[in-house]
Structures are given as structure tokens and as C-alpha cells.
Design an enzyme around this catalytic site. Sequence first.
Site, PDB file in Angstrom:
ATOM      1  N   ASP A  86      47.501  31.312  39.357  1.00  0.00           N
ATOM      2  CA  ASP A  86      46.904  32.580  38.942  1.00  0.00           C
ATOM      3  C   ASP A  86      46.205  33.168  40.167  1.00  0.00           C
ATOM      4  OD1 ASP A  86      45.898  34.700  37.367  1.00  0.00           O
ATOM      5  OD2 ASP A  86      44.029  33.604  37.079  1.00  0.00           O
ATOM      6  N   GLU A 126      51.745  34.115  38.580  1.00  0.00           N
ATOM      7  CA  GLU A 126      51.536  35.333  37.801  1.00  0.00           C
ATOM      8  C   GLU A 126      51.631  36.548  38.716  1.00  0.00           C
ATOM      9  OE1 GLU A 126      48.960  35.873  34.009  1.00  0.00           O
ATOM     10  OE2 GLU A 126      47.679  36.316  35.734  1.00  0.00           O
ATOM     11  N   ASP A 184      39.766  30.523  35.494  1.00  0.00           N
ATOM     12  CA  ASP A 184      40.818  30.628  36.509  1.00  0.00           C
ATOM     13  C   ASP A 184      41.793  29.456  36.413  1.00  0.00           C
ATOM     14  OD1 ASP A 184      40.003  33.068  37.855  1.00  0.00           O
ATOM     15  OD2 ASP A 184      38.302  31.930  38.628  1.00  0.00           O
TER      16      ASP A 184
END
Length: 161
Positions: free
Chosen positions: A8, A67, A139
Site C-alpha cells: 500500500d 495498490e 497501513d
Amino acid sequence: MIRMLGVDPGSAATGWALIRGSGRRVELEASGVIRTGSGERPTRLATLERTFTEVVVSMKPDQAAVESGFSGKHPRAGLMLAESRGVLLAVLGRYAVPTVSLSPAEVKTAVVGYGRAEKDQVVFMVTRLLGLDKSPARDAADAMAVALTGLRLGNDPRSAG
């Protein structure tokens, strides 16, 4: 069993998670958050590159899922996110890790069942799906969700472009 690295990207904090699994059997091997500090942008990108390289070399993932950026109201933030994502993709490319790119909506749909799910819903579902004793940091949870989604795609990663 596939070892999937979920990432991410962020301009200040990048979550990562390594999940091993096949079918419905999944297990979290490791996760973390890379924080780049508050220095000049080139220094922060160098920190991200160095630290993420250590993760990839030590974890030896079979595949990765990253992502894609969310382009919101702030173009400068989008540019900084794109720079961070580019560093991450370059590291994965250097080590020839097959990589899939996933949109935030794809990840939320795969993990929660709704593409506009809230962050707390993602954390809850990741905790449940991985059988964790406690909720991970956001996160890291986002990276776990990306890894779970990548794992569901199987052995046919799409281009991370």
C-alpha cells in the site's frame, strides 16, 4: 502455496504484508510500515527504495500486488504518491517479482464486498480473514488487504503499469 507481497504505497508511510496461501488457507508471515521521515523528497524516496529493497530481498515473495494511486482533489499529493509507487515498482522489477496493480475499489470489493468500504471495515475484515489476535495498524492492514486480493487472482498477474 504462493507467497504474495501486498503493498500500500504512501508518500510518508508505505504498508507491506507477506501472505502465504492457496485457496481459502491463508497465513500472514510478516508485515510492516516503512516511514520515510520528514526530509527532502529525494532523501525520502531513497529511504523508501533502500528499506523496500531490504523487504523484498529478505522476504523473497513469489508475486506482488501493489495498490494503484487514488487521484483525489490534491494534485501534489497524487504526484508524490506516484513517485513513491514508481520507486516500489522499480524495486520489484529489479528482482523480477511478477506484479499486479489493483485499484482501491478492487481491493475493498474483494476483502469487504463493497468498493467504497471505510478503512475500519477493511481492518476488521483483514483481522478476521487472517485470524489475527488484534487489529493491525491501518497501513499494514491495507497492505494485507492488497495481498489477499492479489492472492485471489492466482498465478496470472496483470501488468503493474
